[in-house]
Design a protein around this motif. Structure first.
Motif, PDB file in Angstrom:
ATOM      1  N   ASP A  73       0.796  -1.299  -0.024  1.00 56.18           N
ATOM      2  CA  ASP A  73      -0.111   0.155   0.093  1.00 56.18           C
ATOM      3  C   ASP A  73       0.827   1.196  -0.101  1.00 56.18           C
ATOM      4  N   ARG A  74       1.903   1.188   0.838  1.00 52.62           N
ATOM      5  CA  ARG A  74       2.770   2.511   1.008  1.00 52.62           C
ATOM      6  C   ARG A  74       3.768   2.272  -0.340  1.00 52.62           C
ATOM      7  N   GLN A  75       3.395   2.578  -1.279  1.00 52.25           N
ATOM      8  CA  GLN A  75       4.315   2.312  -2.651  1.00 52.25           C
ATOM      9  C   GLN A  75       5.518   3.394  -2.694  1.00 52.25           C
ATOM     10  N   GLY A  76       5.019   4.461  -2.303  1.00 52.25           N
ATOM     11  CA  GLY A  76       5.995   5.558  -2.459  1.00 52.25           C
ATOM     12  C   GLY A  76       7.263   5.168  -1.491  1.00 52.25           C
ATOM     13  N   ALA A  77       7.083   4.828  -0.594  1.00 53.41           N
ATOM     14  CA  ALA A  77       8.203   4.641   0.560  1.00 53.41           C
ATOM     15  C   ALA A  77       8.982   3.293   0.115  1.00 53.41           C
ATOM     16  N   VAL A  78       8.366   2.374  -0.178  1.00 50.53           N
ATOM     17  CA  VAL A  78       8.864   0.989  -0.662  1.00 50.53           C
ATOM     18  C   VAL A  78       9.698   1.299  -1.912  1.00 50.53           C
ATOM     19  N   VAL A  79       9.255   2.061  -2.650  1.00 48.95           N
ATOM     20  CA  VAL A  79      10.116   2.646  -3.925  1.00 48.95           C
ATOM     21  C   VAL A  79      11.519   3.237  -3.388  1.00 48.95           C
ATOM     22  N   LEU A  80      11.186   4.133  -2.602  1.00 49.55           N
ATOM     23  CA  LEU A  80      12.628   4.530  -1.847  1.00 49.55           C
ATOM     24  C   LEU A  80      13.563   3.424  -1.440  1.00 49.55           C
ATOM     25  N   VAL A  81      12.892   2.840  -0.692  1.00 47.36           N
ATOM     26  CA  VAL A  81      13.533   1.966   0.086  1.00 47.36           C
ATOM     27  C   VAL A  81      14.333   0.847  -0.884  1.00 47.36           C
ATOM     28  N   ALA A  82      13.490   0.621  -1.920  1.00 51.43           N
ATOM     29  CA  ALA A  82      14.149  -0.604  -2.947  1.00 51.43           C
ATOM     30  C   ALA A  82      15.266   0.231  -3.695  1.00 51.43           C
ATOM     31  N   ILE A  83      15.283   1.615  -4.048  1.00 52.82           N
ATOM     32  CA  ILE A  83      16.432   2.127  -4.640  1.00 52.82           C
ATOM     33  C   ILE A  83      17.459   2.297  -3.450  1.00 52.82           C
ATOM     34  N   VAL A  84      17.251   2.471  -2.252  1.00 49.88           N
ATOM     35  CA  VAL A  84      18.387   2.479  -1.262  1.00 49.88           C
ATOM     36  C   VAL A  84      19.331   1.014  -1.363  1.00 49.88           C
ATOM     37  N   VAL A  85      18.269   0.133  -1.498  1.00 52.51           N
ATOM     38  CA  VAL A  85      18.812  -1.372  -1.586  1.00 52.51           C
ATOM     39  C   VAL A  85      19.670  -1.397  -2.812  1.00 52.51           C
ATOM     40  N   TRP A  86      19.335  -0.850  -3.829  1.00 49.60           N
ATOM     41  CA  TRP A  86      20.169  -0.875  -5.176  1.00 49.60           C
ATOM     42  C   TRP A  86      21.323  -0.069  -4.791  1.00 49.60           C
ATOM     43  N   GLY A  87      21.518   1.050  -4.401  1.00 48.66           N
ATOM     44  CA  GLY A  87      22.589   1.810  -4.042  1.00 48.66           C
ATOM     45  C   GLY A  87      23.486   1.261  -3.175  1.00 48.66           C
ATOM     46  N   ILE A  88      22.964   0.639  -2.139  1.00 49.75           N
ATOM     47  CA  ILE A  88      23.861  -0.306  -0.988  1.00 49.75           C
ATOM     48  C   ILE A  88      24.667  -1.337  -1.782  1.00 49.75           C
ATOM     49  N   ALA A  89      23.712  -2.218  -2.600  1.00 52.57           N
ATOM     50  CA  ALA A  89      24.244  -3.240  -3.349  1.00 52.57           C
ATOM     51  C   ALA A  89      25.628  -2.720  -4.371  1.00 52.57           C
ATOM     52  N   ILE A  90      25.233  -1.647  -5.051  1.00 57.49           N
ATOM     53  CA  ILE A  90      26.190  -1.247  -6.057  1.00 57.49           C
ATOM     54  C   ILE A  90      27.603  -1.039  -4.937  1.00 57.49           C
ATOM     55  N   ILE A  91      27.443  -0.316  -3.996  1.00 55.44           N
ATOM     56  CA  ILE A  91      28.526   0.031  -2.981  1.00 55.44           C
ATOM     57  C   ILE A  91      29.302  -1.230  -2.963  1.00 55.44           C
ATOM     58  N   GLY A  92      28.371  -2.383  -2.519  1.00 55.65           N
ATOM     59  CA  GLY A  92      29.186  -3.573  -2.217  1.00 55.65           C
ATOM     60  C   GLY A  92      29.831  -4.053  -3.264  1.00 55.65           C
ATOM     61  N   PHE A  93      29.278  -3.855  -4.848  1.00 51.28           N
ATOM     62  CA  PHE A  93      29.946  -4.419  -5.874  1.00 51.28           C
ATOM     63  C   PHE A  93      31.067  -3.640  -6.120  1.00 51.28           C
ATOM     64  N   GLY A  94      31.140  -2.477  -5.927  1.00 52.78           N
ATOM     65  CA  GLY A  94      32.566  -1.742  -6.076  1.00 52.78           C
ATOM     66  C   GLY A  94      33.517  -2.154  -5.489  1.00 52.78           C
ATOM     67  N   PHE A  95      33.283  -2.776  -4.201  1.00 53.28           N
ATOM     68  CA  PHE A  95      34.400  -3.280  -3.102  1.00 53.28           C
ATOM     69  C   PHE A  95      34.562  -4.913  -3.389  1.00 53.28           C
TER      70      PHE A  95
END
Length: 453
Positions: free
Chosen positions: A322-344
């Protein structure tokens, strides 16, 4: 936005349950079923009209992905120039942007079923011509290949927003997230299987067959879509003219400026792709950091799609968010953190794992952002909003490649990926604070405006 939302499970206008029939008084119901908490929600497939659309997507996706491999391969085989391979991407991008925007306006001005049929036939014919030109002496003709590639891109740019715009009319508001998850999941299957099959066919000298598979897929999709009912645009739609289509694009952007929630669905994706799209560094990593790992380049390219596919198969919960906007932001944060891990990541398996996590986050974001667009945009604006969506999805990663490649060349892959991931995480926090309407957006409270916008 104005006007009440459609009742759950009911189409905005009625459709005929008889294949190919016209509008009638009752919509096609989607029978309720008990859903497991995590398994992908397949209930939209009980709707015979959506089922045709779904299998049409499935039929075209494999061939499209094969063509995306075959075209750059053929360009390099003809020229031996990686620069001209890069130019080919621009040749495809320009009509994608132009017709993506115009196509959305066209989809809001004519029967969408007819438009899907016209563009589907055009894509089938163009793909067949690609197969024919591959049989020319010398292995083809570069100018003709570019011209046909531009045509394929243009037809796709009109067809794809139109397909997305009709989903709410086929499954109703309640079925939109599940329908999007199904369509995006089958696309990921094509993204993984298409290049593998294309590589096998090209390796045995069957480049024309690779293109022919694409043509056959479009033909199958056209035959399926013929069974859909008429899908008229919004009630305010005028006659289809080029000038009207251009004005329609301008009206779409003017509307978007007044809708912060819809605008942010594009902004957050651009930020995620611009600062953290990793594909440009894959060749360098495969030749350097992971040179000792077999088929490292293939695994890197498959990593994001593997995660997206797995998330799609377990996306039952996404359909009930139901809280689609909040979950979108959290999902993109997960994307960003995963890319940080990929870099290392120092090993290939860890890098692919991080990419898979990023792909899963991107899948959640894409499903919910598309659903927000389809439900919160008025019927008469859906085509244009999906056209903008297509341009953002296509253009963001290309800009991201440019950024990542430039920073990786100057400061190294780790700096390029880690810095981008950090920017994405911080940017999502800023969006939540600056645009609270996006953070608090709820699907249950989103009113679907009338066709008058």
């Amino acid at each position: 936005m104005s006007g009440p939302a459609d009742p759950p499970g009911q189409a905005p206008y009625p459709v005929d349950p008889v294949e190919g029939g016209g509008p009638v008084e009752e919509p096609v119901p989607v029978p309720p079923r008990q859903r497991r908490a995590w398994a992908i929600d397949t209930s939209p497939l009980r709707n015979p009209h959506y089922r045709r659309l779904f299998w049409g997507v499935a039929a075209t996706m494999l061939g499209q992905q094969m063509t995306l491999v075959a075209v750059p391969y053929q360009v390099y085989a003809l020229t031996g120039s990686s620069l001209l391979v890069g130019v080919t991407s621009v040749v495809a991008l320009v009509p994608l942007i132009v017709f993506g925007l115009l196509g959305g306006a066209i989809a809001d001005s004519m029967d969408r079923r007819r438009l899907m049929l016209v563009t589907g036939v055009g894509s089938a014919v163009t793909s067949a011509l690609l197969a024919v030109q591959a049989l020319l002496p010398g292995g083809g003709n570069l100018a003709l290949l570019w011209a046909l590639t531009a045509c394929v891109s243009g037809f796709t740019a009109v067809n794809q927003p139109t397909r997305s715009a009709v989903i709410p009319a086929l499954v109703g508001a309640e079925g939109v997230p599940a329908a999007n998850a199904l369509a995006m999941t089958v696309r990921q299957v094509g993204v993984i299987a298409g290049p593998l099959l294309a590589g096998l066919l090209i390796a045995v000298g069957s480049l024309p067959v690779t293109y022919a598979v694409d043509a056959l897929g479009f033909l199958v999709a056209v035959l399926l879509l013929r069974g859909l009912p008429p899908l008229p645009p919004g009630r305010d739609a005028g006659p289809l003219r080029l000038g009207a289509a251009v004005r329609g694009v301008a009206e779409g952007f003017a509307f978007l400026r007044t809708q912060p929630v819809l605008l942010m669905t594009f902004v957050v994706d651009v930020l995620a792709m611009l600062f953290a799209w990793p594909q440009a560094v894959f060749p360098e990593l495969s030749e350097g950091r992971y040179a000792d790992s077999p088929n490292s380049l293939g695994w890197l390219f498959a990593g994001i799609s593997i995660g997206a596919l797995l998330m799609g198969l377990t996306s039952g919960w996404v359909s009930r968010v139901d809280r689609q906007g909040a979950v979108v932001l959290v999902a993109i944060v997960v994307w960003g953190i995963a890319i940080i891990g990929f870099g290392f990541a120092s090993t290939l398996w860890l890098a692919v794992l991080c990419l898979a996590v990023a792909g899963a986050g991107d899948m959640v974001s894409a499903v919910l952002r598309s659903s927000m667009l389809q439900l919160a945009a008025p019927e008469g604006m859906r085509g244009r909003m999906q056209g903008v969506f297509l341009v953002v999805v296509a253009g963001g990663p290309r800009l991201g490649d440019l950024r990542a490649g430039a920073i990786a060349s100057a400061a190294g892959v780790t700096a390029a990926m880690v810095s981008g991931g950090v920017v994405v995480v911080v940017a999502m926090a800023v969006v939540a604070l600056v645009v609270p309407s996006f953070w608090v957006f709820r699907a249950s409270r989103s009113a679907q405006p009338s066709a008058h916008g």
